[in-house]
Design an enzyme around this catalytic site. Structure first.
Site, PDB file in Angstrom:
ATOM      1  N   HIS A 146      90.219 -26.659 -25.017  1.00 36.90           N
ATOM      2  CA  HIS A 146      91.560 -27.257 -24.890  1.00 36.90           C
ATOM      3  C   HIS A 146      91.916 -27.796 -23.503  1.00 36.90           C
ATOM      4  O   HIS A 146      92.996 -28.339 -23.337  1.00 36.90           O
ATOM      5  CB  HIS A 146      92.622 -26.253 -25.370  1.00 36.90           C
ATOM      6  CG  HIS A 146      92.648 -24.954 -24.613  1.00 36.90           C
ATOM      7  ND1 HIS A 146      93.695 -24.053 -24.695  1.00 36.90           N
ATOM      8  CD2 HIS A 146      91.746 -24.398 -23.752  1.00 36.90           C
ATOM      9  CE1 HIS A 146      93.441 -23.004 -23.929  1.00 36.90           C
ATOM     10  NE2 HIS A 146      92.275 -23.181 -23.360  1.00 36.90           N
ATOM     11  N   HIS A 147      91.032 -27.593 -22.526  1.00 38.51           N
ATOM     12  CA  HIS A 147      91.346 -28.093 -21.178  1.00 38.51           C
ATOM     13  C   HIS A 147      90.735 -29.464 -20.873  1.00 38.51           C
ATOM     14  O   HIS A 147      90.974 -30.014 -19.805  1.00 38.51           O
ATOM     15  CB  HIS A 147      90.870 -27.110 -20.102  1.00 38.51           C
ATOM     16  CG  HIS A 147      91.509 -25.759 -20.186  1.00 38.51           C
ATOM     17  ND1 HIS A 147      92.873 -25.577 -20.171  1.00 38.51           N
ATOM     18  CD2 HIS A 147      90.958 -24.517 -20.286  1.00 38.51           C
ATOM     19  CE1 HIS A 147      93.143 -24.270 -20.259  1.00 38.51           C
ATOM     20  NE2 HIS A 147      91.999 -23.613 -20.333  1.00 38.51           N
ATOM     21  N   GLY A 148      89.921 -29.993 -21.784  1.00 36.54           N
ATOM     22  CA  GLY A 148      89.290 -31.292 -21.522  1.00 36.54           C
ATOM     23  C   GLY A 148      90.336 -32.403 -21.474  1.00 36.54           C
ATOM     24  O   GLY A 148      91.233 -32.447 -22.324  1.00 36.54           O
ATOM     25  N   HIS A 186      97.158 -22.012 -20.787  1.00 40.34           N
ATOM     26  CA  HIS A 186      97.875 -23.105 -21.439  1.00 40.34           C
ATOM     27  C   HIS A 186      96.908 -24.223 -21.842  1.00 40.34           C
ATOM     28  O   HIS A 186      96.043 -24.609 -21.064  1.00 40.34           O
ATOM     29  CB  HIS A 186      98.942 -23.670 -20.490  1.00 40.34           C
ATOM     30  CG  HIS A 186      99.683 -24.834 -21.067  1.00 40.34           C
ATOM     31  ND1 HIS A 186      99.744 -26.067 -20.449  1.00 40.34           N
ATOM     32  CD2 HIS A 186     100.370 -24.965 -22.229  1.00 40.34           C
ATOM     33  CE1 HIS A 186     100.458 -26.889 -21.208  1.00 40.34           C
ATOM     34  NE2 HIS A 186     100.850 -26.250 -22.286  1.00 40.34           N
ATOM     35  N   ASP A 188      96.471 -27.393 -21.690  1.00 37.93           N
ATOM     36  CA  ASP A 188      96.998 -28.583 -20.997  1.00 37.93           C
ATOM     37  C   ASP A 188      96.413 -29.898 -21.513  1.00 37.93           C
ATOM     38  O   ASP A 188      97.123 -30.895 -21.637  1.00 37.93           O
ATOM     39  CB  ASP A 188      96.788 -28.454 -19.473  1.00 37.93           C
ATOM     40  CG  ASP A 188      95.341 -28.202 -19.089  1.00 37.93           C
ATOM     41  OD1 ASP A 188      94.540 -27.801 -19.961  1.00 37.93           O
ATOM     42  OD2 ASP A 188      95.001 -28.402 -17.905  1.00 37.93           O
TER      43      ASP A 188
END
Ligand SMILES: [Zn+2]
Length: 382
Positions: A146-148, A186, A188
């Site tokens: 989910h941070h890519g 989170h 992001d």
């Protein structure tokens, strides 16, 4: 709660049994021996599921690898090309490192640095297409990166499979996709992709004052996000309040056609990367409840940096999704899978007995702090 519906309106018993997506690339590829992701996670969870006898014929699907074109539905072509070239040459110039955030800090150059994340993207795209075909539940162990970001790596994530999966659902006609992020950090990259998009509602529970330091309570991404930044030492009772009083009512109001859950295991008490104090049972209960919010459910992985707690969490989750008893005593083969895991951190040298003896953690109830009620109240404010 809305009753479970099938994708085409047919009765629930017509839904296919849950499907599990993984790939052997996660067994042989590693970010390097000193990286937090050097531990077995996908392979350990998969082996544990098989050893418990929880995988029936026809349920396992090997992840395809996403194509350049598929990845470029979200990511910039020049970034994807740079990632492919870094894999091919096993080097990156200082300029490339700087521009794309690869080959630096926790995003090393390694032999499968493109193929591995591209396989995670392929798995999530496959899951999305299966859900569009006939609904039901797909569990993709390696998803949830989910941070890519569109044009650079973030965290330990080179690409963002969750974003690609949600785009796939939207591109094929869905108009309401719920994304729930249970990782300690989170999400992001996902929020950046779908901010101001009314077709997506993103709800994230993550630890406050922790990297990437985004996802503040008041940040609603133009109406598409609800962020619940929780204090350290979040316990099962507090998590249950957040799910029951905030997440489920929001989900119910949104009436999603598909629900995507990023199920990072790093908010668990045994994980080294957060101050969370959850038991895996708390996560299972939340996912079970969220599974009833839509006729299509995609469960992804995510963080998780203790090999035992991550494998047990994700294996038990698969059991719950199949309505099996995750509290079963591990079989001899399952205990052997757990015994064979290794972890270079000091906690891994003498792991406590309960990491081997059970799949389910002891529950971790506790006092519900006033901050939790505040988070619920603010989140529900229109
Ligand atoms: Zn995380």
């Amino acid at each position: 709660m809305r009753p479970t519906r099938s994708a085409n309106g047919s009765p629930e018993y017509m839904q296919p049994s849950p499907r599990l997506i993984a790939h052997d690339i996660y067994r042989r590829s590693s970010y390097g021996s000193r990286h937090p992701l050097s531990i077995p996670r996908v392979s350990a969870a998969f082996d544990l599921i098989a050893a418990m006898g929880w995988l029936r014929a026809g349920q396992y699907i090997e992840s395809p690898i996403a194509t350049f074109e598929q990845i470029c539905r979200f990511h910039d072509p020049d970034y994807v090309a740079a990632l492919m070239e870094a894999e091919r040459s096993q080097r990156a110039s200082p300029e490339i490192r700087q521009r794309y955030n690869i080959g630096i800090t926790n995003k090393p150059i390694f032999p499968e640095m493109f193929r591995r994340p591209a396989t995670a993207c392929g798995g999530t795209l496959k899951a999305a297409s299966l859900l569009l075909e006939d609904g039901g539940i797909v569990h993709h162990l390696a998803g949830g990166t989910h941070h890519g970001h569109r044009d650079r790596a973030g965290g330990f994530c080179f690409l963002n499979d969750a974003v690609l999966g949600i785009f796939y659902l939207l591109d094929h006609g869905l108009t309401r996709v719920l994304y729930v992020d249970l990782d300690a950090h989170h999400g992001d990259g996902v929020q950046c992709a779908f901010g101001n998009d009314p077709r997506v509602l993103m709800i994230s529970i993550h630890e406050e004052n922790r990297w990437p330091f985004t996802g503040r309570l008041e940040d609603r991404a133009g109406g598409s996000a609800r962020n619940l930044p929780v204090p350290r030492e979040l316990n099962d009772s507090e998590f249950e309040v957040l799910i029951d009083a905030a997440v489920l009512p929001l989900a119910d109001r949104f009436a999603p056609e598909a629900t995507v859950i990023q199920c990072g295991a790093d908010a668990l008490a045994d994980d080294p990367m957060s101050g969370g104090m959850l038991s895996n049972s708390a996560i299972w209960r939340a996912v079970q409840q969220l599974s009833e919010t839509a006729p299509r459910l995609l469960v992804l992985g995510g963080g998780g940096y203790n090999p035992w707690s991550t494998a047990r969490c994700w294996a038990g989750l698969w059991a719950i999704l199949n309505r099996l008893d995750a509290r079963e005593i591990p079989t001899a083969t399952a205990r052997a899978v757990l015994r064979d895991l290794t972890w270079s951190r000091s906690q891994g040298r003498s792991p406590p007995e309960h990491w081997f003896a059970t799949i389910a953690d002891p529950e971790r109830p506790g006092k519900v702090r006033s901050r939790i009620h505040e988070l619920v109240a603010v989140t529900l404010t229109p």
